[in-house]
Write a protein that holds these residues in place. Structure first.
Motif, short mmCIF file in Angstrom:
data_model
loop_
_atom_site.label_atom_id
_atom_site.label_comp_id
_atom_site.label_asym_id
_atom_site.label_seq_id
_atom_site.Cartn_x
_atom_site.Cartn_y
_atom_site.Cartn_z
N ASP A 211 0.85 -1.17 0.12
CA ASP A 211 -0.08 -0.06 -0.01
C ASP A 211 0.69 1.11 -0.10
O ASP A 211 1.90 0.97 0.28
N ALA B 252 1.83 0.12 -7.86
CA ALA B 252 1.01 0.47 -6.42
C ALA B 252 1.12 1.98 -6.01
O ALA B 252 0.04 2.53 -5.90
N ALA C 242 -2.39 4.54 -6.60
CA ALA C 242 -2.72 5.50 -5.23
C ALA C 242 -2.73 6.84 -5.66
O ALA C 242 -3.64 7.56 -5.26
N HIS D 265 0.58 -7.95 -8.23
CA HIS D 265 0.56 -6.66 -8.32
C HIS D 265 0.19 -6.33 -9.76
O HIS D 265 -0.45 -5.56 -10.43
#
Length: 324
Positions: A5, A190, A194, A245
């Protein structure tokens, strides 16, 4: 294992700050003219040790317990991860053993040895991974090139910087990242998912080093036969972590030939004025395909992952493929 994250990536950025370079993110007028679409390049070839690998190696080394550090570390590499572990371990006073196949660039072996690492050479990448596993079983602490959430989070700091450094410009639509074992693209994807949820992320492999393409086709990691000249992309398989991923976050993985990757290296030198290795050169032939796919309005980001190659290496490959 789950997706790394953004909090883990931000923590990794704090951990490695001061140990690694915050590399430039620059518009490339030369590549923009060549490709006919705006191009921004993240120049990770200017990183310490000549590639993004310094980020993951540093984060892992800094996160080890005293006992794990004292045991000494072992890494397996086609070149860049070995250089990064050797140099960063030397800087942090940790004893390192680096296992490389005989196909690894002589320059990578020399740099690792000069940094103080013990280099063990094996016949091929498969036997290099086997020796790494044996040395880990004998008590050395593994610094895996991609099958480690700490390493993936640290490679993700490349994507974090790319997002931050393009915040005031027109939004990137498509970002291209090369794939060996998948640690870089896993982390970058990742971070960008975000920070830039609308961006498409494209992976690039070379023929004969198609660990991620074959994993996607098979529904999970599988062993692959390696024949690409590009040792820095030659992983015998991806990991479940990197596969998860890419399968969740990446638009598509494109495969180009070794010859196209070497031509891309020559084109990057001529048009972008940067000296890259073919693991970065492969992005350019892939960029043409992305532009064909997505049509007008594309704004490309290229993660120029490394530059650990000699002029002689590139010239000899260019001769082999009849490139000019």
């Amino acid at each position: 294992m789950g997706i790394v994250d953004i909090g883990a990536i931000e923590s990794a950025a704090e951990l490695i700050a001061g140990h690694v370079v915050r590399t430039p993110t620059v518009p490339s007028p030369g590549l923009t003219a060549l490709l006919g679409a705006p191009v921004t390049a993240k120049l990770e070839l200017l990183q310490r040790t000549g590639s993004f690998k310094a980020r993951g190696a540093t984060a892992k080394l800094l996160s080890l317990s005293e006992a794990d550090r004292a045991a000494g570390v072992v890494a397996v590499s086609g070149g860049n991860h070995g250089i990064a572990v050797a140099v960063m371990a030397g800087a942090l006073d940790v004893k390192a053993t680096v296992v490389m196949p005989k196909s690894a660039p002589a320059r990578a072996v020399r740099i690792a040895e000069e940094a103080g690492a013990l280099v063990r050479l094996t016949d091929d990448m498969g036997s290099a991974f086997a020796l790494m596993s044996q040395l880990e079983a004998e008590g050395l602490t593994l610094v895996h090139p991609y099958d480690d959430p700490v390493v993936v989070a640290a490679q993700g700091t490349v994507g974090l910087e790319l997002a931050d450094d393009t915040a005031d410009t027109a939004e990137l639509t498509d970002v291209l990242v090369s794939i060996g074992g998948g640690g870089l693209i896993a982390g970058v994807a990742a971070a960008l998912r975000a920070r830039r949820p609308g961006v498409r992320i494209w992976g690039v492999e070379t023929e004969g080093a198609e660990a991620m393409s074959q994993a996607l086709a098979a529904g999970g990691p599988v062993p692959v036969a390696l024949s690409s000249i590009i040792s820095t992309l030659s992983a015998p398989s991806v990991s479940q972590l990197t596969y998860d991923h890419v399968s969740a976050l990446v638009t598509e993985v494109l495969v180009v030939s070794d010859a196209e990757a070497v031509q891309g290296t020559l084109d990057l030198a001529e048009h972008a004025k940067v000296w890259t290795e073919p693991a970065s050169g492969c992005l350019l032939p892939a960029a043409w395909r992305v532009l064909e796919r997505v049509g007008d309005g594309a704004r490309l980001g290229l993660v120029v992952c490394g530059g650990n190659v000699t002029t002689w290496d590139v010239m000899s490959w260019a001769d082999r493929f009849g490139l000019r």
